[in-house]
Every structure is written in structure tokens, then in C-alpha cells.
Motif scaffolding. Structure first.
Motif, PDB file in Angstrom:
ATOM      1  N   ARG A 100      71.739 -21.579  13.719  1.00  0.00           N
ATOM      2  CA  ARG A 100      72.181 -21.946  15.077  1.00  0.00           C
ATOM      3  C   ARG A 100      73.575 -22.555  15.049  1.00  0.00           C
ATOM      4  N   HIS A 101      73.831 -23.366  14.041  1.00  0.00           N
ATOM      5  CA  HIS A 101      75.162 -23.964  13.900  1.00  0.00           C
ATOM      6  C   HIS A 101      76.214 -22.883  13.625  1.00  0.00           C
ATOM      7  N   LEU A 102      75.879 -21.933  12.762  1.00  0.00           N
ATOM      8  CA  LEU A 102      76.798 -20.826  12.483  1.00  0.00           C
ATOM      9  C   LEU A 102      77.106 -20.031  13.745  1.00  0.00           C
TER      10      LEU A 102
ATOM     11  N   TYR B 153      68.016 -22.629   8.670  1.00  0.00           N
ATOM     12  CA  TYR B 153      68.230 -23.930   9.299  1.00  0.00           C
ATOM     13  C   TYR B 153      69.665 -24.149   9.758  1.00  0.00           C
ATOM     14  N   GLY B 154      70.608 -23.422   9.210  1.00  0.00           N
ATOM     15  CA  GLY B 154      71.986 -23.536   9.655  1.00  0.00           C
ATOM     16  C   GLY B 154      72.414 -22.417  10.581  1.00  0.00           C
TER      17      GLY B 154
ATOM     18  N   ALA C  12      76.873 -21.099  16.912  1.00  0.00           N
ATOM     19  CA  ALA C  12      77.665 -21.933  17.829  1.00  0.00           C
ATOM     20  C   ALA C  12      79.121 -22.004  17.377  1.00  0.00           C
ATOM     21  N   THR C  13      79.325 -22.143  16.079  1.00  0.00           N
ATOM     22  CA  THR C  13      80.688 -22.185  15.549  1.00  0.00           C
ATOM     23  C   THR C  13      81.415 -20.876  15.828  1.00  0.00           C
TER      24      THR C  13
END
Length: 170
Positions: free
Chosen positions: A54-56, A51-52, A58-59
Motif C-alpha cells: 500500500r505504501h509503494l 505489508y509495504g 501511494a508513493t
């Protein structure tokens, strides 16, 4: 990601011990069961990250654009692409799994052959993309480490000697 590496290392050891020199298993059934367990274990290891992810990504992509060029590993852009493609495919396979699971008879619950076989098939289809994350996921950590060590663009540049001191020396 380290759990995935341990799973892969254990699989490699098992495979080396239970196949002939050409890579053919001595016992197809036992080998298939063990591969299925590897697939399920790898999926379980990735689940907290899912769940994280995509955020990882993008970061890391943002950090990569802000790093000084001389600190960037050329493989990072490729690795982030592999991770993004794998995550896209994992999301598609997850949606397919949900549809397949919902289409199972109401008697197909975890522990029944219908359910367990469908789940094993889903894990088998997902495994190579999960392996991509196990293999290339360390790039996220490497990029983050490089970004933390890079000089901040907000830090003041070293001060130049005032012009009057230079002129006084002449």
C-alpha cells in the motif's frame, strides 16, 4: 517481482510441455498438483511485499502526479489501478483465509489434508491477483525511476540574461 516472473515462466514451460494443442492437460492430477505449487510459490514470493504494498502504491501515485507530463507513460495510471484492485482483493481473500483457517478442526495443522486443501484453495483464489502484481508491478519501479530522473521543482530555473546586458548590446 522477478521471483514471480520466474515462477510464471516455469509454469508456462510446464504447461506447454504437459498439455495438448487445445490446452488440455495430459494428466489432470499431476497438472493440478503443479498448478497448486505455482499458486503457493507465487504467494510466497509476494509475501515480503504484502505489508509495504500500500505504501509503494501511494508513493507511486504521488510521484506520478508530480512528474512532467511528457515523461508519463499512459499505461501507468491503468497499471496502478490494477495493482490497487488486486491488493484490495488479496486483502479480502486473506481475511477469508484467516476465518476459514480458524474454522478448521483443531487437528487440521500444516501437513494435514484438511489444512493443506484449504490453503491450496486460498492460494488458487489468490493467484490471478498475485499474477496482476507480477505483471504490472514493474510500473512501480518505472514510475520511481522516472521520478528520480525528473528535474526537481525546487531546482532553480536557468537564469535569464540581466536586462542591462541586453540593453547595452542595442
Amino acid at each position: 517481482m522477478s521471483d514471480s516472473q520466474k515462477i510464471l515462466d516455469a509454469w508456462d514451460a510446464y504447461s506447454d510441455e504437459h498439455t495438448d494443442l487445445d490446452g488440455w492437460p495430459y494428466d489432470d492430477h499431476a497438472y493440478g498438483r503443479r498448478a497448486s505449487q505455482r499458486d503457493a510459490d507465487t504467494a510466497a514470493a509476494f509475501e515480503p511485499l504484502r505489508y509495504g504494498a500500500r505504501h509503494l502504491l501511494a508513493t507511486a501515485e504521488t510521484q506520478l502526479t508530480r512528474l512532467p507530463e511528457n515523461t508519463v507513460q499512459s499505461r501507468w495510471v491503468y497499471q496502478l489501478g490494477v495493482l490497487r484492485t488486486a491488493l484490495d482483493r488479496l486483502d479480502e481473500l486473506h481475511e477469508q483465509w484467516l476465518l476459514a483457517r480458524d474454522a478448521l478442526p483443531s487437528t487440521a495443522t500444516p501437513g494435514t489434508p484438511d489444512f493443506d486443501d484449504a490453503l491450496a484453495e486460498h492460494h488458487a483464489e489468490s493467484w490471478s491477483y498475485l499474477d496482476d502484481w507480477a505483471t504490472h508491478g514493474k510500473a512501480l519501479r518505472e514510475i520511481n525511476t522516472a521520478a528520480r530522473k525528473a528535474p526537481s521543482p525546487l531546482a532553480p530555473a536557468p537564469a535569464l540574461a540581466p536586462a542591462r546586458r541586453i540593453a547595452a548590446r542595442k
